[in-house]
Design a protein around this motif. Structure first.
Motif, mmCIF file in Angstrom:
data_model
loop_
_atom_site.group_PDB
_atom_site.id
_atom_site.type_symbol
_atom_site.label_atom_id
_atom_site.label_comp_id
_atom_site.label_asym_id
_atom_site.label_seq_id
_atom_site.Cartn_x
_atom_site.Cartn_y
_atom_site.Cartn_z
ATOM 1 N N SER A 44 0.829 -1.213 0.000
ATOM 2 C CA SER A 44 0.000 0.000 0.000
ATOM 3 C C SER A 44 0.862 1.261 0.000
ATOM 4 N N ASP A 165 -6.155 -1.260 -4.674
ATOM 5 C CA ASP A 165 -5.615 -1.785 -3.416
ATOM 6 C C ASP A 165 -6.592 -2.775 -2.801
ATOM 7 N N GLU A 166 -6.310 -4.022 -2.961
ATOM 8 C CA GLU A 166 -7.138 -5.125 -2.462
ATOM 9 C C GLU A 166 -8.615 -4.926 -2.772
HETATM 10 MG MG LIG Z 1 -2.094 -2.798 2.178
#
Ligand SMILES: [Mg+2]
Ligand SMILES: Nc1ncnc2c1ncn2[C@@H]1O[C@H](COP(=O)(O)OP(=O)(O)OP(=O)(O)O)[C@@H](O)[C@H]1O
Length: 244
Positions: A44, A165-166
């Motif tokens: 991240s 992000d995910e």
């Molecule tokens: Mg992360």
């Protein structure tokens, strides 16, 4: 394909903790690159660095040859229009309807008329299978729907690059497939993507290449085609939970 983003000798610490030792990675125009690695390896942070939300201690990030790590907040505005970050959880404004959430960036950043804004928002919602939800508040949507609306909002200013992000974390199979289809569709439109995920089946379906973060470096980067052919590939071992 030429590199659109080049990360060179990227180093980042928080306090005494060095997260990134020396990251070198190219992202090519039009590809979807998977970025995997154990929790806390700095995926991240690396994504946030690509739009200047974090600054490295050393190294550079070239976007179309321009080092964005040296830019001021003002100079970063065009970069952030071009490179969209689809935040985990969608990051929608709770007090605004779905329509207002999508219309907001258009009002803030374009000269479109209210009618043009309305048409654009409704088309995007319809394109992503979200028609009929425009008048709802985020709180009345399921988590999966919120993520899909968040992704649609990341697209509204027509960026060239999308950082995911995910995007499927915690989603049921139905919404996971929907998000996967959105990513594939954006790739077909020629968008460049970086997908941070722990969901290896999704990564294998949508990515062209996958890079793995290990000990502050990109330990391995390879094409999905090559990875899938080799059960002994380090990324296969990671996918099977054999390495942290
Ligand atoms: Mg992360
Ligand atoms: N603002 C910050 N201040 C201090 N430490 C931070 C900060 N942001 C990140 N870190 C630390 O940097 C490391 C990497 O964080 P990051 O969120 O990038 O990990 P990640 O790979 O995305 O993990 P996950 O898979 O769990 O999301 C972690 O140890 C985290 O605690």
């Amino acid at each position: 394909m030429p590199a659109l983003i080049e990360i060179q000798n990227f180093e980042k610490s928080f306090g005494t903790k060095k997260v990134h030792e020396d990251i070198n990675l190219d992202i090519r125009q039009g590809e979807c690159l998977g970025l995997i690695g154990g929790s806390g390896t700095g995926k991240s942070v690396l994504l946030r660095s690509l739009i200047g939300l974090e600054r490295p201690d050393r190294g550079q990030i070239l976007v179309d040859g321009i080092d964005i790590t040296k830019l001021t907040e003002k100079e970063l505005i065009p970069v952030r229009k071009r490179v969209a970050y689809a935040f985990q959880g969608g990051a929608l404004f709770d007090s605004m309807t779905v329509f207002e959430n999508l219309a907001y960036p258009l009002r803030a950043h374009t000269d479109l008329t209210p009618r043009q804004i309305s048409e654009k928002v409704m088309k995007l919602l319809s394109d992503f299978g979200l028609a009929g939800n425009d008048k709802l508040l985020p709180a009345s949507l399921s988590g999966g729907m919120q993520k899909r609306v968040g992704l649609a909002r990341a697209m509204i200013l027509n960026p060239d690059v999308i950082l995911y992000d995910e995007p499927t974390a915690g989603l049921d199979p139905f919404n996971t497939t929907k998000i996967q289809d959105m990513i594939l569709r954006l790739k077909q439109m020629g968008k460049t993507g970086i997908l941070v995920t722990h969901d290896m089946p999704v990564a294998f379906k949508v990515c062209d290449r996958i890079a793995m973060l290990e000990n502050g470096r990109i330990g391995v980067v390879d094409t999905v085609e090559t990875i899938l052919k080799n059960q002994d590939h380090p990324i296969m071992h990671f996918a099977h939970g054999e390495v942290a």
